[in-house]
Design an enzyme around this catalytic site. Sequence first.
Site, mmCIF file in Angstrom:
data_model
loop_
_atom_site.group_PDB
_atom_site.id
_atom_site.type_symbol
_atom_site.label_atom_id
_atom_site.label_comp_id
_atom_site.label_asym_id
_atom_site.label_seq_id
_atom_site.Cartn_x
_atom_site.Cartn_y
_atom_site.Cartn_z
ATOM 1 N N ARG A 833 0.833 -1.210 0.000
ATOM 2 C CA ARG A 833 0.000 0.000 0.000
ATOM 3 C C ARG A 833 0.866 1.258 0.000
ATOM 4 O O ARG A 833 0.478 2.282 -0.561
ATOM 5 C CB ARG A 833 -0.924 0.016 1.229
ATOM 6 C CG ARG A 833 -1.867 -1.160 1.341
ATOM 7 C CD ARG A 833 -2.752 -1.310 0.123
ATOM 8 N NE ARG A 833 -3.631 -2.479 0.243
ATOM 9 C CZ ARG A 833 -4.292 -3.008 -0.781
ATOM 10 N NH1 ARG A 833 -4.159 -2.484 -1.993
ATOM 11 N NH2 ARG A 833 -5.074 -4.063 -0.603
ATOM 12 N N LYS A 869 -6.261 1.269 1.970
ATOM 13 C CA LYS A 869 -7.298 0.246 1.897
ATOM 14 C C LYS A 869 -7.051 -0.833 2.949
ATOM 15 O O LYS A 869 -5.982 -1.416 3.034
ATOM 16 C CB LYS A 869 -7.305 -0.375 0.503
ATOM 17 C CG LYS A 869 -8.381 -1.436 0.312
ATOM 18 C CD LYS A 869 -8.301 -2.052 -1.086
ATOM 19 C CE LYS A 869 -9.312 -3.181 -1.226
ATOM 20 N NZ LYS A 869 -9.219 -3.834 -2.554
#
Length: 892
Positions: A833, A869
Amino acid sequence: MLLANAVIFLCGNFVGAFHKRQMQVASWDLYRYTLKCIQVRMKLKVEKRQQENLLLSILPAHISMEMKLAIIERLKETNDNRQMHDNNFHSLYVKRHQNVSILYADIVGFTRLASDCSPKELVVMLNELFGKFDQIAKENECMRIKILGDCYYCVSGLPVSLPVHARNCVKMGLDMCEAIKQVREATGVDINMRVGIHSGNVLCGVIGLRKWQYDVWSHDVSLANRMESAGVPGRVHITEATLNHLGKAYEVEEGNGHLRDPYLESMNIKTYLVVDPRSKQCLSNNHLPKTRVNDGLKMRASVRMTRYLESWGAARPFAHLNHRESVSSDSSSSQGRRRKEIPLCSTGRQRTSDRNSSQKGRIEEDIYDEMMSTIEGLSSTNPWCGKSDDFCGFSLIFAEPGLEKEYRTIPILKLKSYFACASFVFLCIFVIQMFIMPKTAKLGISFGVVAVIIVLILFVCFAEKCLKCCSDQWPFLRHLCAVSEKVETMPLLRLPLAVITIAALLIIAIFNMTTEKNKPANFTGSNDLCATTNTFGNTTHSCIEETYYAYCCILGFIACSVFLQMSFELKVLLLSIAVTVYLIIFNTLQHKDFYGNSTRFFIKEPRIMTNLYLVLFYITLVLLAKQIDYYCRLDCLWKNKFKKEHEQFETMENVNRLLLENVLPAHVAAYFIGEKRNEDWYHQSYDCVCVMFASVPDFKVFYTECDVNKEGLECLRLLNEIIADFDELLLKPKFSGVEKIKTIGSTYMAAAGLSVTPGQENNQDRERQHAHIGIMVEYGIALMSKLDGINRHSFNNFRLRVGINHGPVIAGVIGARKPQYDIWGNTVNVASRMESTGELGKIQVTEETSKILQELGYSCECRGLINVKGKGELRTYFVCTETAKFQGLGLN
């Protein structure tokens, strides 16, 4: 005369025993080298089989051989200390295939389940699941491409085009959903399967120099990936292109993928969900397994999953390398029929161990059979008949000129003992003639001259051992010792010495033979009874002399045969000259009234008997020399074969090592191969590993498929250069602790800290423990610098986006058909991420990582809170790469 006979008897037996001993030693050496050669040959076969299995476990057969040849060529270049580059580009092993179907599948709910797993449970679970998927892929003629975490993707129609590729992928997707459904119903664990399929064209092959993984690239591959992420759990999601290939094989319903993925909507992709024909049957049988789930509800979900999946009996990674056969699909399918039984207890591996032991037994039988057949073939050959590819006709000259030259110049380690034995024969000839012949000046002078020659030759041969202590004081002796050392190894020195010694013995044996008609004698008797050499009392002195000269000549022949490893042609030449001269001398002697008037039988004639003895010994010794030459050449041949096969064996071992290290880190590779190979699961938990993801986002825009760039092939050539240059950085000692994990499209994944022995991390001081985090930052900066260099040469403007995180991870090897080393954990997910939410040309790290980097002297700039996320709001930092370049010097 009795003493002379005793000396002849002693000399003959001593030389015979010496000859027999030397032949026994030579035969034992030949047997030993033959045995070694056979053993190495069998090891070579095993290595080749392992190499093929290993290569095929990494790459498909249609591309593996090309890369294997490239590795061997690279090893040869390394051994020759040379580097040859035909052009400025690295080799590209990528080919284009049309009309294939690509399947992407993701296990929904697995991330939550994995967070509750121990390292072994995670590795076993993944291996069993993906082992089952590999079996389903094989049954449906699909090729697994790669495993990305809990994502599995494969292609049908590779490497051979299949008209039913779409049907194969859909059937596989339905079977995968059914398998996960069985797991869910048997264990009560909430997991599901999401499958996306698209049909089109792909570029497939291998890029980079390290950690090879077969992969596919194209816009159609990207679309298949989108189909999976926009799919529905428990369903197979297909595009209209796949539906067109299916015909009416399956019922479908509207997929509405465009509502779940903006890319599908922008590209106006129409999607469908396949209706599983087994769904009605499954509904009627839904109640059957539920009664068994309650038996294990008290266990953790991961334990229930692991124990259930172990009953599937998937093969362990690299199990096929140590056995003749890989795990058969029959045994897998037979175990698959029993999966409706849902055991929630440990099942063991007795069946696997029994199969492995039986395979090892078959390998040992093969080795024994081949050894026996080779030894029998060697025993049945002889120098007189039979054809061989290694020798040229009766002469036994090697067919290979280089080997003939090597045989002619090979060192003769026992040469000095040959000279010593020849000297003993000379001494025996001297004693015999002193006992029998008249003591004349001619006899003394002739033997004196030969004795001086023999002593000088012995002195040259043994000077090294006799004068070693005095050689430092006398320069002449030092040179003599140096010559003495070369007697056994230098043909130009040993051959003249051997010829002089043999010639001297052959000459002195006959040199003093008298040619006079009458000689004074101390014997009485009649000329009529000169019949045999045993009736000494009734023979003349001339007859006795002639007989004992013949014995001396035969001893000279035997002295020539003592030089076992000397050139056969030279021995035959010397013996032929000697026997010719001897026969002329013995048959031109004029002794009037020597035979008298009495009639003799043929066998009783002394002169004929002498001729017969000389010819008989000549033929016998020539045949013996021929046989000795044959076995010496055979010994040289097997030593040469042993040397070559040993070199091949070492090359195969090196290739195997390189192949395995191209799949696994070196310390993990040692776990599976070598003398202490292990067949258990490999899993390891680490407390502090630094993980990096580095991507080239602009490459997706750069990649196009048109005729100009060969449908994307030239774009991949540039990506291959980028990845290969990144791989070459790992060869630097500074980055020896960085391990490449894999590439995902244009994203490069690496980790540092995996080479540290688990459990010893706490024993290191804090700065040393976190040093690999700084090294990873330096590696990220080096990647950016390398990409800048590629931009200058290719006139592009690619920029790197890097994300780094550190923390605990689980490492392991999964997959039996294509074993793959990977790492899992929250650390890996967050690092990914960090890359995907980062900015071009910058290294983004988490707050915890930035604190450690600042302690190491790096400067970090706070970016602020960003939405990640699955993690919510995270505070992240950018590493100031300009200052980091200077800090890298301190890390060194």
